[in-house]
Design a protein around this motif. Structure first.
Motif: not given
Length: 151
Positions: A22-32
């Protein structure tokens, strides 16, 4: 960014069907740089992470979410010191020692005994005699919970 995170979630969920991941978290930095944090009721192996990474990377490329192809994808489990974010994570950690930081009041250190729909039951030792008490902590009052690694 939230639109991209939602899209990544939508693309990932079908890949997890039929598994205990299962998904806990998704993060995206400005540099994709996309960081997808997964967990599993039976433990998240490197091979499971790598398989999801390969499949999701291919889907992102196919859908041309980043037209210039400039993105990176990391799939992993959250680190040991990462807070618990979902009820499912709490259930997985029954029997382990937790440090619970409430929205108000003092931290509680104890062994997680039970997870209910709206609260957890924590076995804590209080006083000089270290008497054992059961403490109910509603999810709504929890600011942060971290599993304690005890040697």
């Amino acid at each position: 960014m939230s639109e991209i995170i939602d899209k990544i979630r939508q693309l990932t969920e079908p890949l997890l069907e039929g598994s205990d991941m299962f998904i806990i978290n998704i993060k995206i930095k400005p540099i994709n740089n996309i960081k997808l944090y997964l967990d599993s009721d039976s433990g998240l192996s490197i091979s499971k992470s790598a398989e999801i990474n390969r499949k999701l990377y291919h889907i992102i490329e196919e859908q041309q979410m980043f037209p210039d192809g400039d993105f990176s994808l990391e799939v992993s489990s959250p680190g040991v010191d990462e807070p618990l974010l979902q009820e499912r994570q709490y259930k997985k950690n029954i029997g382990r020692t937790l440090l619970v930081t409430p929205v108000e009041g003092a931290d509680q250190l104890g062994v997680l005994k039970e997870v209910r729909e709206d609260k957890i039951l924590l076995e804590v030792k209080v006083g000089k005699k270290k008497e054992i008490q059961m403490v109910e902590i509603p999810f709504a009052t929890i600011k942060k919970t971290v599993v304690q690694v005890i040697f």
